[in-house]
Design a protein around this motif. Sequence first.
Motif, PDB file in Angstrom:
ATOM      1  N   GLN A 160      37.845  43.450  44.371  1.00  0.00           N
ATOM      2  CA  GLN A 160      39.143  43.981  44.819  1.00  0.00           C
ATOM      3  C   GLN A 160      39.980  44.442  43.639  1.00  0.00           C
ATOM      4  N   MET A 161      40.046  43.622  42.584  1.00  0.00           N
ATOM      5  CA  MET A 161      40.880  43.954  41.436  1.00  0.00           C
ATOM      6  C   MET A 161      40.398  45.224  40.735  1.00  0.00           C
ATOM      7  N   ASN A 162      39.099  45.323  40.502  1.00  0.00           N
ATOM      8  CA  ASN A 162      38.563  46.478  39.791  1.00  0.00           C
ATOM      9  C   ASN A 162      38.750  47.780  40.548  1.00  0.00           C
ATOM     10  N   GLU A 221      48.312  40.648  40.475  1.00  0.00           N
ATOM     11  CA  GLU A 221      48.264  39.508  41.395  1.00  0.00           C
ATOM     12  C   GLU A 221      46.825  39.037  41.600  1.00  0.00           C
ATOM     13  N   LEU A 222      45.911  39.973  41.729  1.00  0.00           N
ATOM     14  CA  LEU A 222      44.503  39.622  41.885  1.00  0.00           C
ATOM     15  C   LEU A 222      43.953  38.958  40.619  1.00  0.00           C
ATOM     16  N   PHE A 223      44.412  39.419  39.462  1.00  0.00           N
ATOM     17  CA  PHE A 223      43.978  38.811  38.205  1.00  0.00           C
ATOM     18  C   PHE A 223      44.445  37.360  38.115  1.00  0.00           C
ATOM     19  N   ASN A 265      44.772  35.385  40.604  1.00  0.00           N
ATOM     20  CA  ASN A 265      43.851  34.635  41.461  1.00  0.00           C
ATOM     21  C   ASN A 265      42.549  34.326  40.723  1.00  0.00           C
ATOM     22  N   LEU A 266      42.052  35.313  39.986  1.00  0.00           N
ATOM     23  CA  LEU A 266      40.829  35.119  39.219  1.00  0.00           C
ATOM     24  C   LEU A 266      41.002  34.021  38.168  1.00  0.00           C
ATOM     25  N   ARG A 267      42.143  34.036  37.505  1.00  0.00           N
ATOM     26  CA  ARG A 267      42.393  33.045  36.455  1.00  0.00           C
ATOM     27  C   ARG A 267      42.489  31.634  37.025  1.00  0.00           C
ATOM     28  N   GLU A 268      43.103  31.531  38.192  1.00  0.00           N
ATOM     29  CA  GLU A 268      43.208  30.208  38.827  1.00  0.00           C
ATOM     30  C   GLU A 268      41.833  29.653  39.179  1.00  0.00           C
ATOM     31  N   ILE A 269      40.963  30.517  39.709  1.00  0.00           N
ATOM     32  CA  ILE A 269      39.606  30.078  40.061  1.00  0.00           C
ATOM     33  C   ILE A 269      38.839  29.689  38.802  1.00  0.00           C
ATOM     34  N   ALA A 270      38.923  30.537  37.766  1.00  0.00           N
ATOM     35  CA  ALA A 270      38.202  30.267  36.524  1.00  0.00           C
ATOM     36  C   ALA A 270      38.714  28.987  35.857  1.00  0.00           C
ATOM     37  N   LYS A 271      40.032  28.824  35.838  1.00  0.00           N
ATOM     38  CA  LYS A 271      40.612  27.627  35.217  1.00  0.00           C
ATOM     39  C   LYS A 271      40.170  26.359  35.944  1.00  0.00           C
ATOM     40  N   ALA A 272      40.126  26.427  37.265  1.00  0.00           N
ATOM     41  CA  ALA A 272      39.689  25.266  38.054  1.00  0.00           C
ATOM     42  C   ALA A 272      38.248  24.893  37.747  1.00  0.00           C
TER      43      ALA A 272
END
Length: 279
Positions: free
Chosen positions: A80-82, A92-94, A96-103
């Motif tokens: 979606q982001m790309n 906003e999508l980025f 979300n990506l950072r939250e998933i990666a950080k988790a």
Amino acid sequence: MQPVMQFNDFREFLKAFYAERKPSGFSYREFSKLAGYSSPVFLKLVIEGKANLSEAGAERVANAIGLTGSDLLYFRFLVQMNQEKNAAKKKELFKNLREIAKANQVKIVGEEQYDYYESWLSPVLREALPQIQENKISQIANKLTFESSTKEIRKAIRVLTDAGFLREENGHFTQTDRRLSTGNLEMPSLAIRDMHRQMGELAVQSLEKVPVAERDISGLTFGIPEKSFDRIRAEIAEFRRRIANIAAETNETDRVYRLNVQFFPLTQKLNDNVEGGAA
């Protein structure tokens, strides 16, 4: 192969996935078939940026690769982001990506550059902090031409030290030799747009806050044919290079400056048949 969470471009991830399996006879035809596409070259076109994935297509491709759980969720947001055109939605999508990666205790390529360029304070403090004797937040704030909150200053310092752009020892900061490079990274480039906007806004404020003797703001408005555009851009690039060389002649700093070079169209094309020289 690197896990999907270490990518910030889904096309690069698909390219890496295909390249790893190609030596064993894996083909684009087989890849497309696994993802449920009748065209044997569709995913080749996607990887080359000549075609996009729909929401349903992203699910089929993820299933063909074998993505599940957090990896699947990350891939969905990445696609979606790309493919998103709106800058605010991309940011906003980025997030979300950072939250998933950080988790999942993963760092996304380009995170440090994104954080650096997100605020105008980052480059300013990178240059200023090593020159300030007392690094209390209140004293740092007093050294800035434009007002910033304690929270903003602390965040910028944390970004600089976490990324390794500044080193703190005994309450004093030193600048490392680490250079910033965004390459083709999408998100840092998006953050740079914000940086340019912020610096442009500060330039407007400087008309009131900074004495004329301490600033140089001027401009030209002119008409040119399109063939002169690239020549002028090249001159601007050379000018920036010469200024950078002057700044690099000494390690001494007693004040931090910002140079904005702005060259942009004020009209749409007026005449498609213009062949003459600059007006």
